[in-house]
Design an enzyme around this catalytic site. Structure first.
Site, PDB file in Angstrom:
ATOM      1  N   SER A 141      41.475  49.822  40.642  1.00 20.84           N
ATOM      2  CA  SER A 141      40.542  48.699  40.652  1.00 20.84           C
ATOM      3  C   SER A 141      39.668  48.816  39.412  1.00 20.84           C
ATOM      4  CB  SER A 141      39.659  48.760  41.905  1.00 20.84           C
ATOM      5  OG  SER A 141      38.561  47.871  41.817  1.00 20.84           O
ATOM      6  N   TYR A 154      34.801  53.311  48.348  1.00 18.53           N
ATOM      7  CA  TYR A 154      35.741  52.555  47.516  1.00 18.53           C
ATOM      8  C   TYR A 154      35.626  52.985  46.060  1.00 18.53           C
ATOM      9  CZ  TYR A 154      38.389  48.537  45.746  1.00 18.53           C
ATOM     10  OH  TYR A 154      39.324  47.734  45.140  1.00 18.53           O
TER      11      TYR A 154
END
Length: 271
Positions: A141, A154
């Site tokens: 990401s 995350y």
């Protein structure tokens, strides 16, 4: 690497980026095992792709943080199509927000977003070294290069996923193993809107941060970028070009970047 005639496994293949990758791989002549924790979703994607490209995919429900289940996917690919040439470690979760994330939250995020990649590589890389080639594509990401407002689980695990992909590339890149790492910002998937739907202030801020930072791309557009990078054997895949400039700003003056991120977070939270 040309994907025609290659055998691939795509995790998180039941929709979103994973489903789009399956469709694109099959259209380009690859054979694909579609894996997803949601077996029905994986089957739906497989059936849709097979309708357009008969015999190109099979599906399986699997928890790809489990080494035994990754082994089962590899065996399925071998029995249906032949030895695995490419592995798309695409499954991921957003994770809990804030410091209230408990041990189980951290364990789950680390298992899905990081250890699933490590465990797949441990099984496949020795085979690829014997054969002289293989391709590992890690979905991380932009949060793995920058950070993620709201969710430490995350942000930390995506940083770790980028780090592991880098290590694979450095360690095995001269021995026939190709590695790419996908680092998008907003993509129009269910994952993007989980924070917004949670009602949690940090979770909602995380969604707003991503959607405000740049265009929200469709999964098909991301899959096109990924396959172009794979053909060119490029490591860093950035569907959102501005991520590279953001990353450069971060490296050029880390403290200034951190101050800017704090101000941005205050704006998102309405402080």
């Amino acid at each position: 690497m040309k994907v025609a005639q290659k055998v691939a496994i795509v995790t998180g293949g039941g929709g979103g980026i994973g489903g789009a990758l399956v469709a694109r791989l099959a259209a380009d002549g690859a054979k694909v095992v579609v894996a997803d924790l949601d077996e029905a979703a994986a089957r739906t994607v497989s059936e849709k792709v097979n309708a357009a490209h008969p015999g190109t995919t099979v599906s399986a429900g699997a928890d790809v943080s489990d080494t035994a289940q990754i082994s089962r996917l590899i065996a399925l690919a071998e029995s249906e199509f032949g030895p695995v040439d490419m592995y798309f470690a695409n499954a991921g979760i957003t994770g809990a927000t804030g410091l209230d994330a408990g041990e189980s939250d951290w364990d789950l995020s680390i298992d899905v977003n990081l250890r699933a990649h490590i465990r797949a590589a441990q099984l496949l890389v020795p085979q690829w070294l014997d054969r002289g080639e293989g391709y590992f594509v890690s979905t991380a990401s932009a949060a793995g290069l920058l950070t993620q407002i709201g969710s430490a689980t995350y942000s930390v695990t995506k940083h770790a996923a980028v780090g592991f992909a880098e290590w694979l590339n450095v360690t095995y890149g001269d021995r026939g193993i190709r590695v790419s790492c996908l680092c998008p910002m907003g993509v129009n998937t269910k994952l993007l809107y989980e924070g917004q739907e949670s009602g949690d202030a940090l979770g909602m801020a995380a969604t707003r941060a991503v959607t405000a930072a740049g265009d929200v791309l469709e999964p098909d557009a991301v899959a096109d970028v990924v396959l172009a990078a794979v053909e060119d054997e490029r490591f860093l895949i950035l569907p959102h070009k501005q991520v590279l400039e953001m990353y450069r700003h971060k490296g050029a003056d880390y403290d200034r970047w951190l101050r800017g991120m704090r101000r941005y977070q205050q704006t998102l939270l309405g402080d």
